[in-house]
Structure formats: C-alpha cells, structure tokens
Write a protein that holds these residues in place. Structure first.
Motif, PDB file in Angstrom:
ATOM      1  N   ARG A 150     -11.342   6.615  53.297  1.00  0.00           N
ATOM      2  CA  ARG A 150     -10.102   5.623  52.476  1.00  0.00           C
ATOM      3  C   ARG A 150     -10.809   4.117  52.259  1.00  0.00           C
ATOM      4  O   ARG A 150     -10.594   4.077  51.045  1.00  0.00           O
ATOM      5  N   ASP A 151     -11.308   3.471  53.228  1.00  0.00           N
ATOM      6  CA  ASP A 151     -11.455   2.028  52.834  1.00  0.00           C
ATOM      7  C   ASP A 151     -13.040   1.712  52.473  1.00  0.00           C
ATOM      8  O   ASP A 151     -13.166   0.693  52.085  1.00  0.00           O
ATOM      9  N   ILE A 152     -13.626   2.762  52.672  1.00  0.00           N
ATOM     10  CA  ILE A 152     -15.312   2.294  52.428  1.00  0.00           C
ATOM     11  C   ILE A 152     -15.603   3.324  50.845  1.00  0.00           C
ATOM     12  O   ILE A 152     -16.057   2.820  49.960  1.00  0.00           O
ATOM     13  N   GLU A 154     -12.883   4.736  49.107  1.00  0.00           N
ATOM     14  CA  GLU A 154     -11.808   4.546  48.310  1.00  0.00           C
ATOM     15  C   GLU A 154     -11.505   5.738  47.816  1.00  0.00           C
ATOM     16  O   GLU A 154     -11.066   5.840  46.551  1.00  0.00           O
TER      17      GLU A 154
ATOM     18  N   ASP B  15      -1.104   0.217  51.425  1.00  0.00           N
ATOM     19  CA  ASP B  15      -1.387   1.036  50.305  1.00  0.00           C
ATOM     20  C   ASP B  15      -0.506   1.341  49.303  1.00  0.00           C
ATOM     21  O   ASP B  15      -0.566   2.207  48.389  1.00  0.00           O
ATOM     22  N   VAL B  47      -8.769  -4.254  56.322  1.00  0.00           N
ATOM     23  CA  VAL B  47      -8.936  -3.449  55.064  1.00  0.00           C
ATOM     24  C   VAL B  47      -9.926  -4.217  54.145  1.00  0.00           C
ATOM     25  O   VAL B  47     -10.840  -3.713  53.368  1.00  0.00           O
ATOM     26  N   GLY B  48      -9.818  -5.312  53.837  1.00  0.00           N
ATOM     27  CA  GLY B  48     -10.390  -6.302  53.006  1.00  0.00           C
ATOM     28  C   GLY B  48     -11.968  -6.336  53.565  1.00  0.00           C
ATOM     29  O   GLY B  48     -12.897  -6.128  52.618  1.00  0.00           O
ATOM     30  N   ASN B  51     -13.884  -3.130  52.761  1.00  0.00           N
ATOM     31  CA  ASN B  51     -13.855  -2.706  51.370  1.00  0.00           C
ATOM     32  C   ASN B  51     -15.104  -3.348  50.853  1.00  0.00           C
ATOM     33  O   ASN B  51     -15.842  -3.401  49.903  1.00  0.00           O
ATOM     34  N   LYS B  52     -15.451  -4.628  51.380  1.00  0.00           N
ATOM     35  CA  LYS B  52     -16.382  -5.495  51.273  1.00  0.00           C
ATOM     36  C   LYS B  52     -17.992  -5.178  51.956  1.00  0.00           C
ATOM     37  O   LYS B  52     -18.608  -5.919  51.720  1.00  0.00           O
ATOM     38  N   LYS B  55     -22.761  -2.165  49.969  1.00  0.00           N
ATOM     39  CA  LYS B  55     -23.226  -0.957  49.435  1.00  0.00           C
ATOM     40  C   LYS B  55     -24.532  -0.478  49.597  1.00  0.00           C
ATOM     41  O   LYS B  55     -25.330  -1.204  49.262  1.00  0.00           O
TER      42      LYS B  55
END
Lengths: 194, 189
Positions: A150-152, A154, B15, B47-48, B51-52, B55
């Motif tokens: 979900r969070d990585i 997406e 979400d 969550v932030g 996401n960050k 990669k």
C-alpha cells in the motif's frame, strides 16, 4: 500505481509474450524489475537476496507464461509470485538461522540497506531510513506485506486484496494495524533518540 | 464515535475510504480527543515517510544474470524429466525426507514380519497333549493322587473328546489346563 503511459498495457504485453514475442518479455522485465526490487528489499531487508528473488520471479514469468489468465491484472499476478517467493525465502532463513538469531537477539539484527549513506538523513524530518526499515522488519508478515504494497508500492486496496487473496475488509484492517504498530515503534525510537 | 472506532478508521480516513457521515464523525472525535488526535498525526507521518523512502534500483548486471538463468533453464532436459530428477522435490518429497520415509517404511515392514510367529502345518493336526487321563488311570505311578471313579472317567473321556473337537476346530488356541480345578469344584458340590 501505474502513472507511466506505455504503448502497450501489461496485459497486452503478456499476451504477446504468450504468443512467442520475446521482446514483450524484455519490456515487462524493464517495467517491473525496479518495482519488484523495492517490494522485496523492504520485505526482506536485504538487497543481495532480493535481487535473486526478483530474478527468480521474472524467470518464473518466463517459464510459466501460460499460467497467466487474462481475467487478472498482470501486476497482481507478478506481485503474487514475488510475494510468495519472498515468504519462502524468509521461511528458509528462519529454518537455517534460528539458532543464530536466538543468540544475538532482536535488536541486534543487521539489515543490509543499500543506501547506507542516505540512511542517516531524516525522512519527513522524523525518522531515518534504517529506523523505518527496522520497524517494518518487526511487523508480522501479513501486516508487513499489506503495508509495503500500500504505502511503498502504492497499490490499491482491491489489488492488495487480490494479491494476498483475502477479503477487502481484512486488507483495510491489516494496513491500519500495521501503520499503528509502525507509529508506536517509531515513536519509541524517537523518544530514545532524545 | 468512540476511541476504538476512531483508531480503527484512521487509515480509511487517510486513504479517503470513509463516507461523508463517517468523515464528519471522525473529525468531531479527533478534535475532542487528544489521544486519538496524536495517534492520527503519528500514522499520517508514517504514511508520508513510507511514501518518501528512497526508490531502489536493480544492479547493472541484473538483465545479464537473468538472461543466464533463462539460458540454464532452457538448456535443461524435457520438463517432466527435469521436474523429477533436477528439482528440489522428488515426487512431492524433498530427497532427504523421501529417504527417511522409505527407511521408516522398510523398518516397519521388517519389524512386522519378524513379530509374526512361524506356523508349521503340523500344528493344525497335532492334538494338544492332555496328561489328565493317564495321570488318573495309573494310580501306581501317581501315588499322591486318589483313584478315579467310573463316573469321573466317563466325564473326563467326554471332556477329552470335546477337547479334541475343539482342538481340531481351533488348533492354534491352547486351552489352559484348568481340569483339576474344575473337577474339584464339581466334587465339592
């Protein structure tokens, strides 16, 4: 999750590959190799084995291309294979290293994060990458998979539900509980840092 | 909305999975409950942060290694053959477990065979020796035993006949020698 715009969709590519187009396979590999490596590294906490697992996943795509049915999304299918392979790897590690891990204890486990130079930098001004990775590693497997997807990665709740083969409600619950557990663990980390 | 319901819906709220009514209830609860508000802020930060996360990318020789793996698999013998002889599993068993399983089965069979008693064909025809009659019929040899009366003799003979019938029908089972005891009980009566 797929923000990129491609000439062919994943489903068209796998269909072409099933018909014998090797170029379509190469395209699928190029599209998914980095997504899969992110998923597996966050799941295992180790880049070396992760690359092997991703290669094995893509090898399975090559050897079992006819197992894919067009009723499912290609991404769901490939993540299911990768997830199963990562879980198998973890089980294998548990079997082989159980005595070793019991000696060194939970806190002393080392994670081979490839971006060690960056792990000192704070993400969101709060936690380092290593702290987050350790907190992920402490999650139970089913929470870990759900929150990474979900969070990585997406992915949507529906996609995760298909990959994990559990009802949508279970996915929502797992993601919420995983996030709360992460929040609590990292809160403790931050307190200890001060 | 109570604290339990609120904490259960934090991710759904982030979400955007809640209905308008639920969003209103959530907002109302968060504004009045510091504990839930703190937890919501914490989850939002997590969550932030997730996401960050940086990669990652595969190594440069990733495609080359994958190609080599594909070539190795392609050069193997036919699928069925390779599945049986080259795979980790041997007809559903890992080799070490298959070996242990076969050993266990062989051991059980050997044990079972060794425990079964050998039966010779004579066992079925030989009558079980019954010393009772000779014992009672020869009072000289058996001085400690009183002479047998005619009635007792008849009874013993009929018992012997009965025994020989039983012996023929059930040759393996040996009757325990309880004749002396039975006779004494009857005598008492």
């Amino acid at each position: 999750m797929a923000n990129e715009q491609f000439t062919y969709t994943d489903e068209e590519l796998i269909r072409r590959f099933q018909e014998g187009d090797e170029q379509a396979y190469t395209e699928l590999v190029n599209r998914y190799r980095n997504k899969l490596i992110n998923f597996v590294v966050r799941f295992l906490g180790d880049i070396n084995d992760a690359e092997d697992i991703v290669q094995d996943t893509l090898l399975k795509l090559y050897t079992h291309k006819h197992f894919y049915r067009s009723i499912a999304k290609f991404s769901t299918w490939i993540y299911t294979i990768a997830s199963n392979m990562a879980k198998t790897e973890l089980r294998k590690r548990k079997r082989h290293k159980v005595s070793f891990l019991s000696q060194i204890g939970r806190e002393e486990k080392d994670y081979d994060i490839p971006t060690e130079d960056k792990s000192g930098a704070l993400i969101e001004g709060q936690y380092t990458e290593l702290e987050i990775q350790r907190a992920i590693q402490n999650l139970p497997l089913h929470f870990r998979t759900a929150v990474i997807l979900r969070d990585i990665q997406e992915l949507s709740y529906e996609e995760i539900s298909k990959i994990l083969d559990v009802p949508l409600g279970t996915v929502k619950s797992r993601i919420n509980r995983a996030r709360i557990q992460l929040q609590q663990e990292l809160k403790d980390v931050r307190k200890n840092r001060r | 909305m109570n604290c339990y319901e609120c904490q259960d819906k934090i991710s759904a709220y982030i979400d955007k999975q809640l209905s308008l009514t639920q969003i209103k209830e959530f907002d109302e609860h968060i504004s009045n409950c510091s504990q839930c508000s703190e937890m919501y802020e914490g989850v939002l930060t997590i969550v932030g942060a997730l996401n960050k996360l940086p990669k990652l990318t595969v190594s440069e020789n990733f495609n080359g290694n994958l190609k080599r793996k594909i070539e190795t698999v392609s050069s193997r013998p036919t699928r069925r053959f390779s599945k049986v002889f080259y795979g980790r599993h041997l007809w559903g068993f890992e080799p070490k477990y298959a070996f242990a399983f076969v050993t266990a089965v062989v051991a059980i069979v050997v044990l079972a065979v060794s425990l079964i008693p050998e039966k010779s064909p004579q066992t079925f025809t030989q009558p079980i020796p019954n010393p009772t009659i000779n014992q009672f019929s020869d009072p000289v040899k058996n001085k400690n035993i009183r002479p047998v009366t005619t009635g007792e003799k008849e009874m013993l003979v009929s018992e012997q006949e009965e025994d020989s019938i039983l012996t023929r029908e059930k040759p393996i089972r040996q009757k325990p020698d309880l004749k002396g005891k039975i006779r004494l009980v009857k005598d008492k009566k």
